[in-house]
Design a protein around this motif. Structure first.
Motif, short mmCIF file in Angstrom:
data_model
loop_
_atom_site.label_atom_id
_atom_site.label_comp_id
_atom_site.label_asym_id
_atom_site.label_seq_id
_atom_site.Cartn_x
_atom_site.Cartn_y
_atom_site.Cartn_z
N ALA A 1 3.17 -4.12 -3.86
CA ALA A 1 3.52 -3.03 -2.79
C ALA A 1 3.37 -3.42 -1.51
N GLU B 1 5.80 -2.62 4.91
CA GLU B 1 6.63 -2.38 6.48
C GLU B 1 7.95 -1.85 6.23
N PHE C 1 -0.63 0.78 -2.92
CA PHE C 1 -1.69 1.60 -3.70
C PHE C 1 -3.06 1.55 -3.42
N ARG C 2 -3.49 0.19 -3.16
CA ARG C 2 -4.83 0.28 -2.94
C ARG C 2 -5.56 -0.01 -1.60
N TYR D 1 6.36 12.07 -8.61
CA TYR D 1 7.36 11.05 -8.61
C TYR D 1 8.69 11.67 -7.56
N ARG E 1 7.70 10.59 -4.07
CA ARG E 1 7.92 9.32 -4.05
C ARG E 1 9.41 8.97 -3.79
N HIS F 1 7.80 -3.43 -13.61
CA HIS F 1 7.07 -2.12 -13.80
C HIS F 1 7.93 -0.95 -14.03
N VAL G 1 6.72 2.02 -15.77
CA VAL G 1 5.53 1.64 -16.78
C VAL G 1 4.35 2.18 -16.60
N GLY H 1 -1.60 1.70 -19.57
CA GLY H 1 -1.60 1.81 -21.10
C GLY H 1 -0.37 1.78 -21.49
N GLU H 2 0.60 1.52 -20.89
CA GLU H 2 1.96 1.43 -21.72
C GLU H 2 2.34 -0.21 -21.72
N THR I 1 0.49 -8.63 -2.89
CA THR I 1 -0.18 -7.91 -4.09
C THR I 1 -1.57 -8.16 -4.23
N SER I 2 -2.47 -7.22 -4.72
CA SER I 2 -3.89 -7.52 -4.77
C SER I 2 -4.07 -8.14 -6.07
N HIS J 1 -2.59 -6.18 -14.66
CA HIS J 1 -1.82 -7.28 -15.50
C HIS J 1 -1.13 -6.43 -16.57
C1 BV8 Z 1 -0.60 -2.95 -20.44
C2 BV8 Z 1 4.54 1.82 -12.00
C3 BV8 Z 1 -0.64 -3.39 -22.74
C4 BV8 Z 1 3.97 3.14 -12.06
C5 BV8 Z 1 2.15 0.33 -12.22
C6 BV8 Z 1 -7.53 0.28 -20.29
C7 BV8 Z 1 -6.55 0.77 -20.83
C8 BV8 Z 1 -5.24 0.37 -20.99
C9 BV8 Z 1 -4.69 -0.65 -20.22
C10 BV8 Z 1 -5.69 -1.38 -19.65
C11 BV8 Z 1 -6.94 -0.88 -19.54
N1 BV8 Z 1 -7.76 -1.70 -18.73
C12 BV8 Z 1 -6.85 -2.61 -18.13
C13 BV8 Z 1 -5.79 -2.31 -18.69
C14 BV8 Z 1 -4.52 -3.08 -18.26
C15 BV8 Z 1 -3.89 -2.33 -17.29
C16 BV8 Z 1 -4.47 -2.80 -15.79
O1 BV8 Z 1 -4.11 -3.90 -15.48
N2 BV8 Z 1 -5.37 -2.19 -15.18
C17 BV8 Z 1 -5.95 -2.62 -14.08
C18 BV8 Z 1 -5.82 -1.56 -12.72
C19 BV8 Z 1 -7.34 -3.02 -14.29
N3 BV8 Z 1 -2.47 -2.70 -17.20
C20 BV8 Z 1 -1.59 -2.09 -17.81
O2 BV8 Z 1 -1.92 -0.73 -18.48
C21 BV8 Z 1 -0.23 -2.28 -18.16
N4 BV8 Z 1 0.16 -2.09 -19.44
O3 BV8 Z 1 -1.47 -3.63 -20.28
O4 BV8 Z 1 -0.09 -2.84 -21.62
C22 BV8 Z 1 -1.75 -2.26 -23.28
C23 BV8 Z 1 -1.29 -1.30 -23.54
C24 BV8 Z 1 -2.29 -0.51 -24.26
C25 BV8 Z 1 -3.34 -0.39 -23.96
C26 BV8 Z 1 -4.10 -1.75 -23.41
C27 BV8 Z 1 -2.87 -2.64 -23.02
C28 BV8 Z 1 0.89 -1.50 -17.30
C29 BV8 Z 1 0.60 -1.70 -15.94
C30 BV8 Z 1 1.63 -1.02 -15.09
C31 BV8 Z 1 1.15 0.09 -14.34
N5 BV8 Z 1 2.16 0.78 -13.53
N6 BV8 Z 1 3.03 0.99 -11.57
C32 BV8 Z 1 4.30 3.51 -10.57
O5 BV8 Z 1 4.44 2.71 -9.50
O6 BV8 Z 1 4.26 4.81 -10.29
S1 BV8 Z 1 1.08 -0.51 -11.41
C33 BV8 Z 1 1.07 -0.43 -9.72
O7 BV8 Z 1 0.27 -1.26 -9.54
C34 BV8 Z 1 2.53 -0.77 -9.05
O8 BV8 Z 1 3.25 -1.07 -10.00
C35 BV8 Z 1 2.09 -1.93 -8.26
O9 BV8 Z 1 2.84 -2.90 -8.17
C36 BV8 Z 1 0.90 -2.36 -8.93
C37 BV8 Z 1 0.20 -3.60 -8.48
O10 BV8 Z 1 -0.43 -3.14 -7.00
P1 BV8 Z 1 0.21 -3.93 -5.96
O11 BV8 Z 1 1.71 -3.91 -6.00
O12 BV8 Z 1 -0.63 -5.29 -5.80
O13 BV8 Z 1 -0.25 -2.87 -4.68
P2 BV8 Z 1 -1.71 -2.84 -3.89
O14 BV8 Z 1 -1.63 -1.45 -3.28
O15 BV8 Z 1 -2.79 -2.85 -5.19
O16 BV8 Z 1 -1.80 -4.15 -3.17
C38 BV8 Z 1 -0.94 -4.33 -1.98
C39 BV8 Z 1 -1.32 -5.78 -1.48
O17 BV8 Z 1 -0.44 -6.00 -0.36
C40 BV8 Z 1 -2.63 -5.69 -0.67
O18 BV8 Z 1 -3.25 -6.90 -1.25
C41 BV8 Z 1 -2.43 -5.39 0.75
O19 BV8 Z 1 -3.66 -6.26 1.36
C42 BV8 Z 1 -1.16 -6.18 0.91
N7 BV8 Z 1 -0.36 -5.60 1.98
C43 BV8 Z 1 -0.17 -4.57 2.56
N8 BV8 Z 1 0.64 -4.45 3.45
C44 BV8 Z 1 1.08 -5.83 3.67
C45 BV8 Z 1 0.43 -6.57 2.53
N9 BV8 Z 1 0.62 -7.92 2.54
C46 BV8 Z 1 1.74 -8.43 3.09
N10 BV8 Z 1 2.18 -7.75 4.22
C47 BV8 Z 1 2.23 -6.39 4.63
N11 BV8 Z 1 2.70 -5.52 5.43
#
Ligand code: BV8
Ligand code: ZN
Length: 264
Positions: free
Chosen positions: A34, A39, A45-46, A77, A80, A142, A182, A185-186, A211-212, A216
């Motif tokens: 994200a 920009e 997100f976080r 949505y 967004r 995703h 996605v 949990g999907e 990305t943070s 996964h």
């Molecule tokens: C899966 C789409 C198998 C939707 C998104 C318990 C139950 C079920 C699953 C889990 C569980 N525990 C863990 C999991 C796995 C889970 C997971 O990883 N959870 C995490 C939070 C612990 N993953 C899943 O569920 C995935 N599926 O594992 O399937 C499965 C199936 C069933 C059961 C078990 C496993 C699916 C994950 C997909 C979720 N969907 N998005 C929507 O967008 O509406 S995720 C969402 O987070 C976005 O897609 C986003 O891209 C993604 C990651 O976030 P980031 O892009 O990193 O954004 P963030 O804000 O976090 O960070 C931004 C960064 O940019 C920061 O570091 C910031 O400093 C930096 N930044 C800001 N500005 C700038 C910058 N850098 C440079 N320049 C700038 N200007």
């Protein structure tokens, strides 16, 4: 003043190092989050002002939430989509598109669902007079917010553009439409995440941007490159769990750093 000059000199050195690593690489994988779209005006997100600051992901980006309150999820949505429709790709998207269009062996992978990389691919291919922009279209692990998918028959359609209270019905089977993204949990599309993992495994360099690295399996891609002997270059506003594994870690805004790192 001395310290500032030293810091910017060090950043310039790191930019040069990152640029030369990319120039010498045969296979490059790029993973964006994200932060690349921040920009362009799309909230992350976080981080500060992030989407998960005011709502919990479980309330909005899970099948259970959609089951429980389809109107709320659909409205979120729609909000967004309207926001993204006002935004354009920034210099970071454009630099990545140019890299993929001009250099062989580059695979773009994005966690973002906003479609800005694809829009940048089209504008940069036109600007470079390259007929086929395909090389710069990312693997969208995703999904894509500008597509709807029927929750029952999986039929895909362009996102409904007019305001709609609650999810529309599928023209084929009457099931409720949902954004083709996605949710937590999907499972990800096995073909797309499979291609992304293959690219990560064969890459000499993984360039990870904005990305943070918390979600996964996408967040595991850079480690796959590292485990296979490749290098990591990180561009991010702040340190992440990947920072101390990076050969070069550039802290700053991706829209200003990427054009300097890529210089394509
Ligand atoms: C899966 C789409 C198998 C939707 C998104 C318990 C139950 C079920 C699953 C889990 C569980 N525990 C863990 C999991 C796995 C889970 C997971 O990883 N959870 C995490 C939070 C612990 N993953 C899943 O569920 C995935 N599926 O594992 O399937 C499965 C199936 C069933 C059961 C078990 C496993 C699916 C994950 C997909 C979720 N969907 N998005 C929507 O967008 O509406 S995720 C969402 O987070 C976005 O897609 C986003 O891209 C993604 C990651 O976030 P980031 O892009 O990193 O954004 P963030 O804000 O976090 O960070 C931004 C960064 O940019 C920061 O570091 C910031 O400093 C930096 N930044 C800001 N500005 C700038 C910058 N850098 C440079 N320049 C700038 N200007
Ligand atoms: Zn249907």
């Amino acid at each position: 003043m001395e310290r500032l000059a030293l810091l910017s000199h060090r950043l310039e050195e790191d930019v040069e190092r990152a640029n030369s690593i990319l120039e010498q690489a045969n296979q490059i994988v790029v993973l964006t989050g994200a932060g690349v779209s921040a920009e362009s005006g799309i909230p992350t997100f976080r981080g500060r002002g992030g989407l998960w600051r005011s709502r919990r992901p479980e309330e909005l980006a899970t099948p259970e939430a959609f089951e429980e309150s389809p109107e709320l999820v659909w409205e979120w949505y729609q909000w967004r989509r309207r926001l993204i429709a006002e935004c354009s790709p920034n210099a970071g998207h454009q630099a990545l598109a140019r890299l993929a269009l001009k250099k062989d062996g580059v695979t773009l992978i994005t966690q973002n669902v906003d479609g800005l990389h694809s829009r940048a691919a089209q504008t940069e291919a036109k600007a470079l007079n390259i007929p086929d922009a395909q090389a710069a279209f990312p693997l969208e692990v995703h999904g894509a917010i500008n597509r709807d998918r029927c929750s029952l028959c999986d039929r895909l359609t362009d996102a409904v553009s007019h305001f709609q209270l609650g999810p529309p019905q599928c023209n084929d089977c009457g099931g409720p439409l949902r954004p083709d993204v996605v949710w937590f949990g999907e499972s990800l599309d096995p073909i797309i995440i499979g291609a992304a993992q293959e690219a990560a495994l064969r890459a000499d360099v993984c360039l990870v941007v904005g990305t943070s690295a918390l979600v996964h399996p996408a967040a595991g891609l850079p480690s796959m490159t590292l485990r296979a002997g490749g290098l990591l270059i990180e561009v991010n506003l702040e340190a992440t769990t990947l920072t101390n594994q990076a050969a070069v870690s550039l802290q700053g805004r991706s829209a200003s750093l990427l054009p300097r790192v890529i210089k394509a």
